[in-house]
Design a protein around this motif. Structure first.
Motif, PDB file in Angstrom:
ATOM      1  N   LYS A 143      11.193  16.006 107.278  1.00 39.99           N
ATOM      2  CA  LYS A 143      10.991  14.610 106.373  1.00 39.99           C
ATOM      3  C   LYS A 143       9.684  15.073 105.127  1.00 39.99           C
ATOM      4  CE  LYS A 143      10.422  13.673 111.569  1.00 39.99           C
ATOM      5  NZ  LYS A 143       9.440  13.385 112.257  1.00 39.99           N
ATOM      6  N   SER A 144       9.176  16.375 104.562  1.00 36.27           N
ATOM      7  CA  SER A 144       8.403  16.030 103.938  1.00 36.27           C
ATOM      8  C   SER A 144       8.986  15.980 102.719  1.00 36.27           C
ATOM      9  CB  SER A 144       8.064  18.046 103.819  1.00 36.27           C
ATOM     10  OG  SER A 144       9.294  18.748 103.194  1.00 36.27           O
ATOM     11  N   LEU A 145      10.425  16.101 102.939  1.00 34.38           N
ATOM     12  CA  LEU A 145      11.301  15.690 101.508  1.00 34.38           C
ATOM     13  C   LEU A 145      11.299  13.975 101.435  1.00 34.38           C
ATOM     14  CD1 LEU A 145      13.922  17.945 101.202  1.00 34.38           C
ATOM     15  CD2 LEU A 145      12.050  17.643  99.802  1.00 34.38           C
ATOM     16  N   SER A 195      23.138   5.625  99.835  1.00 37.34           N
ATOM     17  CA  SER A 195      22.177   6.876 100.897  1.00 37.34           C
ATOM     18  C   SER A 195      22.401   8.249 100.626  1.00 37.34           C
ATOM     19  CB  SER A 195      22.002   6.620 102.261  1.00 37.34           C
ATOM     20  OG  SER A 195      23.531   6.334 102.767  1.00 37.34           O
ATOM     21  N   LEU A 196      22.300   9.220 101.247  1.00 37.30           N
ATOM     22  CA  LEU A 196      22.612  10.825 101.894  1.00 37.30           C
ATOM     23  C   LEU A 196      21.798  11.070 103.314  1.00 37.30           C
ATOM     24  CD1 LEU A 196      23.485  13.072  99.985  1.00 37.30           C
ATOM     25  CD2 LEU A 196      20.977  13.553  99.532  1.00 37.30           C
ATOM     26  N   TYR A 213      18.262  20.192  97.570  1.00 37.19           N
ATOM     27  CA  TYR A 213      18.388  18.687  97.592  1.00 37.19           C
ATOM     28  C   TYR A 213      17.629  18.308  96.394  1.00 37.19           C
ATOM     29  CZ  TYR A 213      15.805  14.741  99.840  1.00 37.19           C
ATOM     30  OH  TYR A 213      15.760  13.280 100.159  1.00 37.19           O
ATOM     31  N   GLU A 214      17.710  18.487  95.937  1.00 36.05           N
ATOM     32  CA  GLU A 214      17.117  17.618  94.692  1.00 36.05           C
ATOM     33  C   GLU A 214      18.787  18.069  94.224  1.00 36.05           C
ATOM     34  OE1 GLU A 214      13.942  19.883  92.861  1.00 36.05           O
ATOM     35  OE2 GLU A 214      12.469  18.522  93.589  1.00 36.05           O
ATOM     36  N   ALA A 215      19.535  18.905  94.376  1.00 37.40           N
ATOM     37  CA  ALA A 215      21.001  18.868  93.579  1.00 37.40           C
ATOM     38  C   ALA A 215      21.635  17.646  94.180  1.00 37.40           C
ATOM     39  CB  ALA A 215      21.385  19.626  93.023  1.00 37.40           C
ATOM     40  N   ALA A 275      24.320  13.033  94.324  1.00 37.75           N
ATOM     41  CA  ALA A 275      24.805  11.191  94.928  1.00 37.75           C
ATOM     42  C   ALA A 275      24.448  10.234  94.235  1.00 37.75           C
ATOM     43  CB  ALA A 275      24.208  11.186  96.069  1.00 37.75           C
ATOM     44  N   ARG A 276      23.716  10.697  93.303  1.00 35.30           N
ATOM     45  CA  ARG A 276      23.250   9.093  92.255  1.00 35.30           C
ATOM     46  C   ARG A 276      23.731   8.878  91.468  1.00 35.30           C
ATOM     47  NH1 ARG A 276      16.903  10.504  92.461  1.00 35.30           N
ATOM     48  NH2 ARG A 276      15.992   8.910  94.133  1.00 35.30           N
ATOM     49  N   GLU A 277      24.215  10.800  90.532  1.00 38.56           N
ATOM     50  CA  GLU A 277      25.412  10.611  89.333  1.00 38.56           C
ATOM     51  C   GLU A 277      26.648   9.521  90.424  1.00 38.56           C
ATOM     52  OE1 GLU A 277      26.071  14.255  88.563  1.00 38.56           O
ATOM     53  OE2 GLU A 277      24.337  14.288  87.841  1.00 38.56           O
TER      54      GLU A 277
END
Length: 63
Positions: free
Chosen positions: A48-50, A31-32, A17-19, A24-26
């Protein structure tokens, strides 16, 4: 995105998820989004926890 059941609860999903967010930010994404089956309560709870939330819902019927 999926993690083999054998490797659940080891932080792999969070790293994926972080990757995805970093990718996406790069690219200056606003949004994702992802699709998850309604019955997959474990995945929904994980997302949801993320910090993800439900934006819309697709409904269907068999004909």
């Amino acid at each position: 995105m999926a993690v083999s059941p054998h490797f659940l609860r080891q932080g792999i999903g969070t790293k994926l998820y972080e990757a995805s967010v970093a990718w996406a930010r790069e690219r200056s994404a606003a949004s994702l989004e992802l699709n998850v089956w309604e019955f997959n309560e474990r995945a929904i709870a994980f997302y949801k926890s993320l910090g993800m939330f439900t934006l819309n819902r697709t409904m269907t019927t068999e004909i």
